[in-house]
Design a protein around this motif. Structure first.
Motif, PDB file in Angstrom:
ATOM      1  N   ASP A 125     -11.000   2.895  -4.219  1.00 37.18           N
ATOM      2  CA  ASP A 125     -10.474   1.561  -4.533  1.00 37.18           C
ATOM      3  C   ASP A 125      -9.193   1.277  -3.747  1.00 37.18           C
ATOM      4  O   ASP A 125      -9.049   0.202  -3.151  1.00 37.18           O
ATOM      5  N   TRP A 126      -8.263   2.239  -3.724  1.00 37.47           N
ATOM      6  CA  TRP A 126      -7.026   2.029  -2.971  1.00 37.47           C
ATOM      7  C   TRP A 126      -7.319   1.861  -1.476  1.00 37.47           C
ATOM      8  O   TRP A 126      -6.783   0.954  -0.827  1.00 37.47           O
ATOM      9  N   ILE A 127      -8.158   2.722  -0.931  1.00 34.28           N
ATOM     10  CA  ILE A 127      -8.432   2.660   0.511  1.00 34.28           C
ATOM     11  C   ILE A 127      -9.114   1.344   0.881  1.00 34.28           C
ATOM     12  O   ILE A 127      -8.911   0.822   1.974  1.00 34.28           O
ATOM     13  N   SER A 128      -9.855   0.766  -0.056  1.00 33.37           N
ATOM     14  CA  SER A 128     -10.495  -0.530   0.223  1.00 33.37           C
ATOM     15  C   SER A 128      -9.471  -1.649   0.374  1.00 33.37           C
ATOM     16  O   SER A 128      -9.790  -2.722   0.883  1.00 33.37           O
ATOM     17  N   ARG A 129      -8.236  -1.399  -0.040  1.00 39.16           N
ATOM     18  CA  ARG A 129      -7.200  -2.423   0.011  1.00 39.16           C
ATOM     19  C   ARG A 129      -6.378  -2.394   1.304  1.00 39.16           C
ATOM     20  O   ARG A 129      -5.596  -3.303   1.548  1.00 39.16           O
ATOM     21  N   VAL A 130      -6.544  -1.356   2.131  1.00 42.78           N
ATOM     22  CA  VAL A 130      -5.779  -1.306   3.380  1.00 42.78           C
ATOM     23  C   VAL A 130      -6.355  -2.311   4.379  1.00 42.78           C
ATOM     24  O   VAL A 130      -7.500  -2.737   4.251  1.00 42.78           O
ATOM     25  N   GLU A 131      -5.560  -2.637   5.361  1.00 39.14           N
ATOM     26  CA  GLU A 131      -6.025  -3.567   6.390  1.00 39.14           C
ATOM     27  C   GLU A 131      -7.148  -2.930   7.194  1.00 39.14           C
ATOM     28  O   GLU A 131      -7.090  -1.754   7.559  1.00 39.14           O
ATOM     29  N   GLY A 132      -8.175  -3.703   7.454  1.00 33.04           N
ATOM     30  CA  GLY A 132      -9.328  -3.178   8.175  1.00 33.04           C
ATOM     31  C   GLY A 132     -10.227  -2.413   7.207  1.00 33.04           C
ATOM     32  O   GLY A 132     -10.022  -2.418   6.001  1.00 33.04           O
ATOM     33  N   ASN A 133     -11.222  -1.777   7.734  1.00 30.85           N
ATOM     34  CA  ASN A 133     -12.142  -0.990   6.911  1.00 30.85           C
ATOM     35  C   ASN A 133     -12.307   0.371   7.576  1.00 30.85           C
ATOM     36  O   ASN A 133     -13.145   0.530   8.461  1.00 30.85           O
ATOM     37  N   PRO A 134     -11.517   1.367   7.173  1.00 30.62           N
ATOM     38  CA  PRO A 134     -11.545   2.658   7.865  1.00 30.62           C
ATOM     39  C   PRO A 134     -12.887   3.382   7.787  1.00 30.62           C
ATOM     40  O   PRO A 134     -13.192   4.201   8.647  1.00 30.62           O
ATOM     41  N   TRP A 135     -13.700   3.102   6.771  1.00 28.86           N
ATOM     42  CA  TRP A 135     -14.986   3.788   6.599  1.00 28.86           C
ATOM     43  C   TRP A 135     -16.106   3.186   7.452  1.00 28.86           C
ATOM     44  O   TRP A 135     -17.125   3.852   7.685  1.00 28.86           O
ATOM     45  N   GLN A 136     -15.951   1.941   7.878  1.00 26.81           N
ATOM     46  CA  GLN A 136     -17.061   1.226   8.503  1.00 26.81           C
ATOM     47  C   GLN A 136     -17.624   1.969   9.714  1.00 26.81           C
ATOM     48  O   GLN A 136     -16.897   2.356  10.626  1.00 26.81           O
ATOM     49  N   ASP A 137     -18.943   2.181   9.670  1.00 28.85           N
ATOM     50  CA  ASP A 137     -19.714   2.829  10.737  1.00 28.85           C
ATOM     51  C   ASP A 137     -19.367   4.299  10.961  1.00 28.85           C
ATOM     52  O   ASP A 137     -19.805   4.886  11.949  1.00 28.85           O
ATOM     53  N   LYS A 138     -18.600   4.898  10.064  1.00 27.80           N
ATOM     54  CA  LYS A 138     -18.281   6.323  10.187  1.00 27.80           C
ATOM     55  C   LYS A 138     -19.428   7.143   9.607  1.00 27.80           C
ATOM     56  O   LYS A 138     -19.913   6.859   8.510  1.00 27.80           O
ATOM     57  N   PRO A 139     -19.866   8.185  10.294  1.00 27.84           N
ATOM     58  CA  PRO A 139     -20.846   9.095   9.701  1.00 27.84           C
ATOM     59  C   PRO A 139     -20.218   9.825   8.511  1.00 27.84           C
ATOM     60  O   PRO A 139     -19.134  10.398   8.640  1.00 27.84           O
ATOM     61  N   VAL A 140     -20.890   9.766   7.365  1.00 29.31           N
ATOM     62  CA  VAL A 140     -20.383  10.371   6.131  1.00 29.31           C
ATOM     63  C   VAL A 140     -21.479  11.223   5.502  1.00 29.31           C
ATOM     64  O   VAL A 140     -22.602  10.750   5.305  1.00 29.31           O
ATOM     65  N   ILE A 146       0.855  -1.187   0.000  1.00 34.19           N
ATOM     66  CA  ILE A 146       0.000   0.000   0.000  1.00 34.19           C
ATOM     67  C   ILE A 146       0.892   1.238   0.000  1.00 34.19           C
ATOM     68  O   ILE A 146       1.755   1.388   0.877  1.00 34.19           O
ATOM     69  N   PRO A 147       0.711   2.157  -0.947  1.00 28.78           N
ATOM     70  CA  PRO A 147       1.515   3.377  -0.948  1.00 28.78           C
ATOM     71  C   PRO A 147       1.324   4.184   0.340  1.00 28.78           C
ATOM     72  O   PRO A 147       0.227   4.200   0.925  1.00 28.78           O
ATOM     73  N   ALA A 148       2.356   4.847   0.762  1.00 29.82           N
ATOM     74  CA  ALA A 148       2.325   5.605   2.020  1.00 29.82           C
ATOM     75  C   ALA A 148       1.211   6.648   2.021  1.00 29.82           C
ATOM     76  O   ALA A 148       0.545   6.851   3.044  1.00 29.82           O
ATOM     77  N   GLU A 149       0.993   7.319   0.885  1.00 33.01           N
ATOM     78  CA  GLU A 149      -0.045   8.351   0.834  1.00 33.01           C
ATOM     79  C   GLU A 149      -1.445   7.758   0.973  1.00 33.01           C
ATOM     80  O   GLU A 149      -2.336   8.375   1.550  1.00 33.01           O
ATOM     81  N   VAL A 150      -1.638   6.549   0.480  1.00 36.71           N
ATOM     82  CA  VAL A 150      -2.924   5.860   0.654  1.00 36.71           C
ATOM     83  C   VAL A 150      -3.121   5.519   2.128  1.00 36.71           C
ATOM     84  O   VAL A 150      -4.182   5.777   2.704  1.00 36.71           O
ATOM     85  N   GLN A 151      -2.101   4.957   2.747  1.00 36.20           N
ATOM     86  CA  GLN A 151      -2.195   4.576   4.154  1.00 36.20           C
ATOM     87  C   GLN A 151      -2.441   5.794   5.030  1.00 36.20           C
ATOM     88  O   GLN A 151      -3.231   5.748   5.975  1.00 36.20           O
ATOM     89  N   ALA A 152      -1.783   6.905   4.713  1.00 40.16           N
ATOM     90  CA  ALA A 152      -1.959   8.129   5.511  1.00 40.16           C
ATOM     91  C   ALA A 152      -3.408   8.605   5.458  1.00 40.16           C
ATOM     92  O   ALA A 152      -3.989   8.977   6.488  1.00 40.16           O
ATOM     93  N   THR A 153      -4.020   8.613   4.283  1.00 35.76           N
ATOM     94  CA  THR A 153      -5.415   9.043   4.173  1.00 35.76           C
ATOM     95  C   THR A 153      -6.343   8.024   4.819  1.00 35.76           C
ATOM     96  O   THR A 153      -7.306   8.404   5.497  1.00 35.76           O
ATOM     97  N   ALA A 154      -6.068   6.755   4.643  1.00 38.21           N
ATOM     98  CA  ALA A 154      -6.872   5.719   5.297  1.00 38.21           C
ATOM     99  C   ALA A 154      -6.800   5.868   6.818  1.00 38.21           C
ATOM    100  O   ALA A 154      -7.812   5.718   7.513  1.00 38.21           O
ATOM    101  N   ASP A 155      -5.629   6.193   7.338  1.00 37.10           N
ATOM    102  CA  ASP A 155      -5.471   6.397   8.782  1.00 37.10           C
ATOM    103  C   ASP A 155      -6.270   7.614   9.260  1.00 37.10           C
ATOM    104  O   ASP A 155      -6.850   7.595  10.348  1.00 37.10           O
ATOM    105  N   LEU A 156      -6.285   8.688   8.443  1.00 39.43           N
ATOM    106  CA  LEU A 156      -7.105   9.860   8.784  1.00 39.43           C
ATOM    107  C   LEU A 156      -8.572   9.458   8.898  1.00 39.43           C
ATOM    108  O   LEU A 156      -9.266   9.831   9.847  1.00 39.43           O
ATOM    109  N   ILE A 157      -9.042   8.703   7.913  1.00 35.42           N
ATOM    110  CA  ILE A 157     -10.439   8.258   7.896  1.00 35.42           C
ATOM    111  C   ILE A 157     -10.718   7.365   9.100  1.00 35.42           C
ATOM    112  O   ILE A 157     -11.724   7.534   9.785  1.00 35.42           O
TER     113      ILE A 157
END
Length: 181
Positions: free
Chosen positions: A92-107, A55-66
């Protein structure tokens, strides 16, 4: 209680993007919060790249923010009656990180577009693209900012009072969902 963590995602990369201005205005109306704007300047998703380099570092950084957010605002332009490729690529990229950063987040999803419909179709496509991740969508009022290039003053503030009122309602609902968690 500590300040809520709010993340904004603009589906446009252009400097001076009205979607970036719109997400920042939404954050202002959300009220007191620790706000961060996610960066979605990712390489095009490529399974071979993921296999060879991870996973590219920039993808992981945004996924971590989410993942660390209490609430998320996504503002999308409309390109050819849908969401822009850069936003779909980010999902698509964020869906590839470990875990699901979006799950149950108010959007909350909003849109700003040059056309007269304000990005309605892009909002629908954005919602569909995120369904896999199971966020808690905050629905209504739907806010599509038409002719967005005429909707901000020199300082980047929204000028249309009706849009401001509706955006405030949506941000109040997003805050309530974030506080409910």
């Amino acid at each position: 209680m500590s300040a809520l963590k709010l993340v904004g995602i603009s589906g446009a990369l252009r400097a001076g993007s009205t979607n970036t201005l719109f997400v920042k205005e939404a954050a202002r109306l959300f009220g007191e919060a620790e706000f961060a704007l996610g960066d979605i300047r990712f390489p095009l998703y490529d399974g071979d790249l993921e296999s060879s380099e991870g996973i590219p570092a920039e993808v992981q950084a945004t996924a971590d923010l989410i993942a660390g957010a209490d609430a998320i605002i996504v503002s999308t332009p409309e390109y050819n009656k849908s969401l822009p490729g850069v936003l779909k690529n980010a999902f698509d990229w964020i869906s590839r990180v470990e875990g699901n950063p979006w799950q149950d987040k108010p959007v909350a999803i909003i849109s700003a577009a040059a056309g007269r419909a304000g990005g309605e179709r892009a909002q629908v496509a954005t919602r569909e693209a995120l369904v896999y991740s199971q966020p808690r969508f905050v629905t209504g009022p739907e806010i599509g900012l038409a002719q967005s290039f005429n909707q901000f003053d020199e300082s980047g503030a929204l000028t249309n009072e009706r849009t401001i009122e509706n955006l405030q309602v949506l941000m109040d609902k997003l805050r309530a969902e974030a506080e409910r968690a």
